[in-house]
Structure formats: structure tokens, C-alpha cells
Design an enzyme around this catalytic site. Sequence first.
Site, PDB file in Angstrom:
ATOM      1  N   CYS A  34       0.868  -1.168   0.033  1.00  0.00           N
ATOM      2  CA  CYS A  34       0.246  -0.116   0.217  1.00  0.00           C
ATOM      3  C   CYS A  34       1.252   1.298   0.276  1.00  0.00           C
ATOM      4  CB  CYS A  34      -0.740  -0.184   1.044  1.00  0.00           C
ATOM      5  SG  CYS A  34       0.106  -0.241   3.059  1.00  0.00           S
ATOM      6  N   CYS A 103      -0.861  -5.090   6.175  1.00  0.00           N
ATOM      7  CA  CYS A 103      -1.292  -3.894   6.836  1.00  0.00           C
ATOM      8  C   CYS A 103      -0.314  -4.262   8.302  1.00  0.00           C
ATOM      9  CB  CYS A 103      -2.187  -3.127   7.487  1.00  0.00           C
ATOM     10  SG  CYS A 103      -3.069  -3.350   6.268  1.00  0.00           S
TER      11      CYS A 103
END
Length: 143
Positions: A34, A103
Site C-alpha cells: 500500500c 498491514c
Amino acid sequence: MEYSKKVMEHFAEPHNVGEIPDANGIGEIGNAKCGDIMKMFLKIENDIIVDVKFKTYGCASAIATSSIATDMIKGQPISEALKLTNKAVVEALDGLPAVKIHCSVLAEQAIKAALADYYRRQGIDPEPIVGKIEEHDHDACHI
Ligand code: FES
């Protein structure tokens, strides 16, 4: 997407956010998926992590995982921090949605990068101790 209560709690009030001015181990990691960044500060005395703080541009899951991961290593010897896995962190949060697992890797990797920096500052090659980590490459980051 369903978040556990623990994720929501740690996101709403994350622990150990900030910087440590006299940190002796600092690690920065970029998330390949990301592009978000995590910076980890460690203060180590006699092989014990006496303080840890983090800063991130990451999302709610990155914040929650870092919050709980830093709680888990604070006051612990380096050897325990090295054993901290991404899986253990996710379990401590009662799980994360599958699309958010990437994440959570940021916290584990940033802690390892900070430990590597700690060893490097002492002229010790960190790779045999910490393993290989992909640290954030500032030159490659113009997003
Ligand atoms: Fe980047 Fe979660 S989307 S850290």
C-alpha cells in the site's frame, strides 16, 4: 469488513505513539502493498527494551497492530522481541480481516529494523541476529 473489538480499541486509543528523542534503535519500513510507512523507536538498556514508540502513515489495522505489538515488547529482553511474530500480534488482536494482514506485517518488520539499527550502531552485523529485512528505501519513495 469486520474489525474485532480489540482492533477498534487500539485504533481509537493507540498505545506508544510518538518518538523517543534518545532512541538507540530506529527502524523504518515501507509496505510494498500500500506504500504506507512505519517508523519504530527503541530505547534499549542492558538488552532490555525499556521504551518503544512508533509513528505511522498506515491505516487503522497498522495502528492497532503497532499499538499492541509495542505493548508486547515493552520491558522485554531483545530475545523476546525477536521472537514476536506477525501471527502472534494478529492473534492478540483477535484477528484481522484477511485483506488487512499485510498491514500487520509493518509492526513486526519495523521492530526488526529498529533492532538491526541498534546492532549496527555498535558495529555488529545484525543480519545473523535479526535476519533479513527490507528497509524503506527513501530514494525509491516519491509517491
Ligand atoms: Fe497500508 Fe494498512 S493499508 S498499512
